[in-house]
Design a protein around this motif. Structure first.
Motif, mmCIF file in Angstrom:
data_model
loop_
_atom_site.group_PDB
_atom_site.id
_atom_site.type_symbol
_atom_site.label_atom_id
_atom_site.label_comp_id
_atom_site.label_asym_id
_atom_site.label_seq_id
_atom_site.Cartn_x
_atom_site.Cartn_y
_atom_site.Cartn_z
ATOM 1 N N LEU A 99 15.194 78.552 48.334
ATOM 2 C CA LEU A 99 14.845 79.949 48.544
ATOM 3 C C LEU A 99 15.504 80.860 47.515
ATOM 4 O O LEU A 99 14.915 81.867 47.103
ATOM 5 C CB LEU A 99 15.254 80.374 49.958
ATOM 6 C CG LEU A 99 14.783 81.780 50.384
ATOM 7 C CD1 LEU A 99 13.266 81.834 50.462
ATOM 8 C CD2 LEU A 99 15.402 82.162 51.729
ATOM 9 N N HIS A 100 16.713 80.508 47.051
ATOM 10 C CA HIS A 100 17.386 81.403 46.100
ATOM 11 C C HIS A 100 16.643 81.460 44.767
ATOM 12 O O HIS A 100 16.740 82.440 44.044
ATOM 13 C CB HIS A 100 18.845 80.998 45.910
ATOM 14 C CG HIS A 100 19.058 79.631 45.338
ATOM 15 N ND1 HIS A 100 18.880 79.339 44.017
ATOM 16 C CD2 HIS A 100 19.454 78.479 45.941
ATOM 17 C CE1 HIS A 100 19.156 78.057 43.800
ATOM 18 N NE2 HIS A 100 19.503 77.516 44.957
ATOM 19 N N ASN A 101 15.856 80.406 44.438
ATOM 20 C CA ASN A 101 15.030 80.474 43.231
ATOM 21 C C ASN A 101 13.952 81.539 43.375
ATOM 22 O O ASN A 101 13.645 82.289 42.439
ATOM 23 C CB ASN A 101 14.369 79.127 42.949
ATOM 24 C CG ASN A 101 15.267 78.189 42.161
ATOM 25 O OD1 ASN A 101 16.478 78.375 42.150
ATOM 26 N ND2 ASN A 101 14.683 77.192 41.509
ATOM 27 N N ILE A 102 13.359 81.600 44.558
ATOM 28 C CA ILE A 102 12.312 82.597 44.810
ATOM 29 C C ILE A 102 12.906 83.999 44.755
ATOM 30 O O ILE A 102 12.320 84.926 44.181
ATOM 31 C CB ILE A 102 11.645 82.333 46.177
ATOM 32 C CG1 ILE A 102 10.929 80.972 46.152
ATOM 33 C CG2 ILE A 102 10.658 83.446 46.525
ATOM 34 C CD1 ILE A 102 10.339 80.564 47.491
ATOM 35 N N ALA A 104 2.445 87.015 43.798
ATOM 36 C CA ALA A 104 1.670 85.776 43.905
ATOM 37 C C ALA A 104 1.610 85.054 42.557
ATOM 38 O O ALA A 104 1.611 83.818 42.497
ATOM 39 C CB ALA A 104 0.268 86.085 44.404
ATOM 40 N N ARG A 105 1.582 85.829 41.493
ATOM 41 C CA ARG A 105 1.508 85.239 40.158
ATOM 42 C C ARG A 105 2.842 84.622 39.747
ATOM 43 O O ARG A 105 2.889 83.609 39.062
ATOM 44 C CB ARG A 105 1.096 86.321 39.160
ATOM 45 C CG ARG A 105 0.965 85.829 37.731
ATOM 46 C CD ARG A 105 0.332 86.899 36.862
ATOM 47 N NE ARG A 105 1.118 88.126 36.858
ATOM 48 C CZ ARG A 105 2.126 88.359 36.022
ATOM 49 N NH1 ARG A 105 2.500 87.441 35.162
ATOM 50 N NH2 ARG A 105 2.783 89.511 36.074
ATOM 51 N N LEU A 106 3.933 85.235 40.169
ATOM 52 C CA LEU A 106 5.251 84.801 39.725
ATOM 53 C C LEU A 106 5.889 83.730 40.597
ATOM 54 O O LEU A 106 6.767 83.000 40.132
ATOM 55 C CB LEU A 106 6.207 85.995 39.669
ATOM 56 C CG LEU A 106 5.928 87.077 38.623
ATOM 57 C CD1 LEU A 106 6.972 88.180 38.741
ATOM 58 C CD2 LEU A 106 5.938 86.485 37.217
ATOM 59 N N ILE A 107 5.505 83.617 41.843
ATOM 60 C CA ILE A 107 6.282 82.802 42.771
ATOM 61 C C ILE A 107 6.378 81.335 42.355
ATOM 62 O O ILE A 107 7.410 80.687 42.530
ATOM 63 C CB ILE A 107 5.723 82.919 44.212
ATOM 64 C CG1 ILE A 107 6.724 82.268 45.188
ATOM 65 C CG2 ILE A 107 4.334 82.291 44.320
ATOM 66 C CD1 ILE A 107 6.416 82.548 46.637
ATOM 67 N N ILE A 110 7.382 87.324 52.450
ATOM 68 C CA ILE A 110 7.779 88.105 51.281
ATOM 69 C C ILE A 110 7.045 89.428 51.358
ATOM 70 O O ILE A 110 5.815 89.483 51.219
ATOM 71 C CB ILE A 110 7.451 87.366 49.972
ATOM 72 C CG1 ILE A 110 8.194 86.019 49.926
ATOM 73 C CG2 ILE A 110 7.801 88.228 48.770
ATOM 74 C CD1 ILE A 110 7.849 85.170 48.719
ATOM 75 N N ILE A 111 7.811 90.485 51.627
ATOM 76 C CA ILE A 111 7.233 91.818 51.789
ATOM 77 C C ILE A 111 7.214 92.495 50.411
ATOM 78 O O ILE A 111 8.267 92.719 49.802
ATOM 79 C CB ILE A 111 8.035 92.671 52.788
ATOM 80 C CG1 ILE A 111 8.296 91.868 54.074
ATOM 81 C CG2 ILE A 111 7.322 93.980 53.078
ATOM 82 C CD1 ILE A 111 7.055 91.393 54.786
ATOM 83 N N THR A 112 6.042 92.786 49.898
ATOM 84 C CA THR A 112 5.904 93.342 48.546
ATOM 85 C C THR A 112 6.044 94.858 48.577
ATOM 86 O O THR A 112 5.994 95.506 49.635
ATOM 87 C CB THR A 112 4.546 92.962 47.946
ATOM 88 O OG1 THR A 112 3.493 93.480 48.768
ATOM 89 C CG2 THR A 112 4.404 91.455 47.852
ATOM 90 N N GLY A 113 6.228 95.429 47.408
ATOM 91 C CA GLY A 113 6.310 96.882 47.283
ATOM 92 C C GLY A 113 7.571 97.464 47.872
ATOM 93 O O GLY A 113 7.652 98.686 48.083
ATOM 94 N N ASN A 114 8.566 96.646 48.163
ATOM 95 C CA ASN A 114 9.829 97.102 48.743
ATOM 96 C C ASN A 114 9.638 97.842 50.068
ATOM 97 O O ASN A 114 10.423 98.719 50.426
ATOM 98 C CB ASN A 114 10.598 98.004 47.766
ATOM 99 C CG ASN A 114 11.685 97.243 47.023
ATOM 100 O OD1 ASN A 114 12.059 96.143 47.414
ATOM 101 N ND2 ASN A 114 12.181 97.832 45.947
ATOM 102 N N HIS A 115 8.590 97.460 50.789
ATOM 103 C CA HIS A 115 8.351 98.104 52.085
ATOM 104 C C HIS A 115 9.377 97.649 53.116
ATOM 105 O O HIS A 115 9.907 96.539 53.039
ATOM 106 C CB HIS A 115 6.937 97.766 52.596
ATOM 107 C CG HIS A 115 5.853 98.390 51.770
ATOM 108 N ND1 HIS A 115 5.679 99.760 51.661
ATOM 109 C CD2 HIS A 115 4.865 97.821 51.014
ATOM 110 C CE1 HIS A 115 4.645 100.018 50.880
ATOM 111 N NE2 HIS A 115 4.134 98.850 50.469
ATOM 112 N N THR A 116 9.632 98.519 54.082
ATOM 113 C CA THR A 116 10.536 98.176 55.176
ATOM 114 C C THR A 116 9.752 97.461 56.268
ATOM 115 O O THR A 116 8.513 97.474 56.275
ATOM 116 C CB THR A 116 11.192 99.433 55.765
ATOM 117 O OG1 THR A 116 10.157 100.323 56.227
ATOM 118 C CG2 THR A 116 12.042 100.132 54.721
#
Length: 552
Positions: free
Chosen positions: A139-142, A244-247, A211-217
């Motif tokens: 997980l720390h790689n992600i 999705a492209r980077l994971i 994984i919550i994108t956009g730094n949303h709470t």
């Protein structure tokens, strides 16, 4: 750090060869050069006596100066751990301007090599392969790849980040909650935005990580359910498409590295052998190992920019008498007192050749010319070398320079010349417990005279009783050596310093040259030839032999 310059005498070294190398190394060091004295063969009895008497360690053995991988300017690339991400590996490649990275374990041993091709091939296969699960991505790689943070309230004490290993696939939850049912399986990673209903649905379906994108709470309800289900919550500043492209770039390089059929070279491998192996393969670069540890990488480019070993040759200037691989080395200097030989250099060098009885005489006077006094030990071994090569001033090669130099050195070393010379010659005089191989190899030199290959060995001894017993075995061994080495003539001179004469044993197709060269009866196995007044190989043996060969 640059490599040292090797200073060495000839093969089958005598006292002059060894002591001159040791003394010249000390002088060059005092003059600011980085040098190492070397020897090209075993230390004989006389030389061992001299070094022991003055408490001087013998030089180390040098077997070859052929160019090795250690002489190349390798690409030094820091190794990486197998669990770092391919994104991190790509960053390291750009930073170090390289296309390969060695992968090592915690002990520094090579596990494999990851290249740009390895990364590209695996990354392009990700649409068909659950690569995160197959590679057991931590997980720390992600978190590193997505610049994410773990939502603290979702932290599970029984499942810390460093122990979280991905076991499912990664999907994008960009659909209604009900539509997610067919896609989510236990252990999956779900990438989605701020839709609470989709977040809750994903957790209920058994997702191991959101994984919550956009730094949303996320709401307390989502946090509470995630804690209860053991689901990790991450927040990333990336949008859903970018995440999705980077994971898949968080995949450990241990999964994509090349390890089968890996071709490596040892730091001590010779370049000519390495070149042949490279011609059989088409890899861009090759790891170089020192034992099991990676020292760097080499490519075909490095082979044409190699740095040759640098050498200074003493007491010889013939190729047959020098170190193996001399054609691949750079000769910087030659200091000698013999005839000119067949060595060639690519550029001008310092060549000092004086008509004196010993190379040690030349070395000692180089000290004096530089205004440097040799140490007591060095003065002692230089004096011993002069006494050895001039047979305590009895050899016809001896000059007034040798005598004056030896006496000056004896004064520095507090040495009584007569007493010391008697003990030194006695140390090597006895032939008892010596084999024919040992006797012949003690001081043998090869010569190429107008295309004729001959060899002349010499040993100082007055032990006639043992010699009579050894003579048949000596001749048998000489015949074997002449056949093996293709000598047309092989001579062994047993020189009696007190009587100032030499017994000559000869084998080979041109054995009859002895009669012509020295005006004596032809030698036979039963009747060895005695050469009265002959004590110097350099001045009294080689010149008449050369003349006889040319006349014939």
């Amino acid at each position: 750090m640059s490599k040292p310059i090797y200073i060495c005498g000839h093969r089958n070294p005598d006292t002059d060869s060894i002591c001159s190398a040791l003394a010249y190394a000390e002088l060059k060091t005092k003059l600011g050069f980085q040098v190492q004295p070397k020897r090209l063969g075993a230390i004989n009895r006389e030389t061992a006596f001299v070094l022991s008497h003055f408490g001087v360690e013998p030089p180390e053995l040098l077997t070859t100066v052929r160019t090795q991988i250690s002489d190349l300017s390798m690409d030094i690339i820091p190794p990486a751990s197998p669990d770092i991400s391919i994104q991190k590996a790509w960053t390291l490649m750009k930073k170090n301007n390289c296309k390969s990275i060695p992968v090592t374990d915690g002990e520094g041993q090579l596990l494999g090599v990851v290249t740009l091709s390895d990364i590209a091939n695996k990354y392009l296969d990700t649409l068909e392969t659950p690569i995160l699960a197959n590679s057991r991505t931590p997980l720390h790689n992600i978190i590193d790849t997505l610049s994410a943070t773990r939502i603290e309230t979702a932290d599970q004490p029984d499942q810390p980040t460093e122990n979280f290993i991905v076991t499912g696939k990664a999907i994008v939850g960009a659909m209604s909650p009900d539509a997610l049912d067919p896609y989510i399986e236990p252990g999956d990673i779900v990438i989605l935005g701020d839709r609470q209903d989709s977040q809750l649905k994903s957790i209920e379906k058994g997702a191991a990580c959101l994984i919550i994108t956009g730094n949303h709470t996320v709401s307390d309800r989502v946090v509470k359910l995630a804690r209860a289900k053991g689901c990790a919550l991450l927040r990333t500043p990336c949008d859903t498409f970018t995440a999705a492209r980077l994971i898949n770039q968080s995949t450990p390089i241990g999964y994509v590295m090349s390890q089968d059929n890996l071709i490596t070279f040892d730091i001590e491998d010779y370049v000519d052998v390495t070149k042949d192996k490279m011609l059989e393969t088409r890899f861009r670069s090759y790891p170089v190992l020192d034992g099991e540890r990676v020292k760097g990488f080499i490519s075909r480019y490095h082979l044409i920019t190699s740095r040759h070993k640098q050498v200074i040759l003493l007491d010889h200037n013939e190729k047959s008498q020098t170190v193996d691989g001399i054609e691949q080395a750079e000769i910087l200097e030659i200091i000698d007192h013999h005839r000119l030989g067949d060595l060639q250099t690519e550029s001008p060098i310092t060549f000092k050749n004086d008509t004196v009885g010993s190379t040690a005489t030349i070395i000692a006077n180089l000290y004096f010319e530089h205004g440097i006094s040799p140490t007591t030990k060095i003065a002692g071994i230089l004096c011993a070398a002069i006494l050895s090569d001039t047979l305590k001033f009895k050899s016809p090669t001896c000059t007034h320079i040798d005598r004056a130099t030896a006496r000056r050195l004896a004064a520095i070393a507090s040495l009584d010349i007569d007493t010391f010379a008697a003990a030194m010659f006695a140390s090597a005089s006895s032939l008892q417990n010596r084999t024919p191989q040992d006797i012949l190899a003690q001081d043998l030199k090869e010569f190429n005279i107008d295309g004729h290959k001959i060899a002349v060995a010499q040993i100082n001894s007055s032990d006639t009783e043992t010699l009579t017993t050894l003579r048949p075995n000596l001749i048998a061994h000489m015949e074997k050596q002449a056949h093996t080495q293709n000598y047309e003539l092989l001579l062994l001179l047993i020189t009696d310093i007190i009587e100032e004469s030499s017994e000559c044993l000869a084998v080979g197709d041109k054995r009859d040259l002895i009669a012509q060269a020295f005006n004596v009866s032809p030698p036979t196995d039963a009747n060895p030839t005695i050469l009265p007044g002959i004590v110097s190989r350099k001045k009294q043996v080689i010149p008449p032999l050369a003349a006889a060969l040319r006349n014939k």
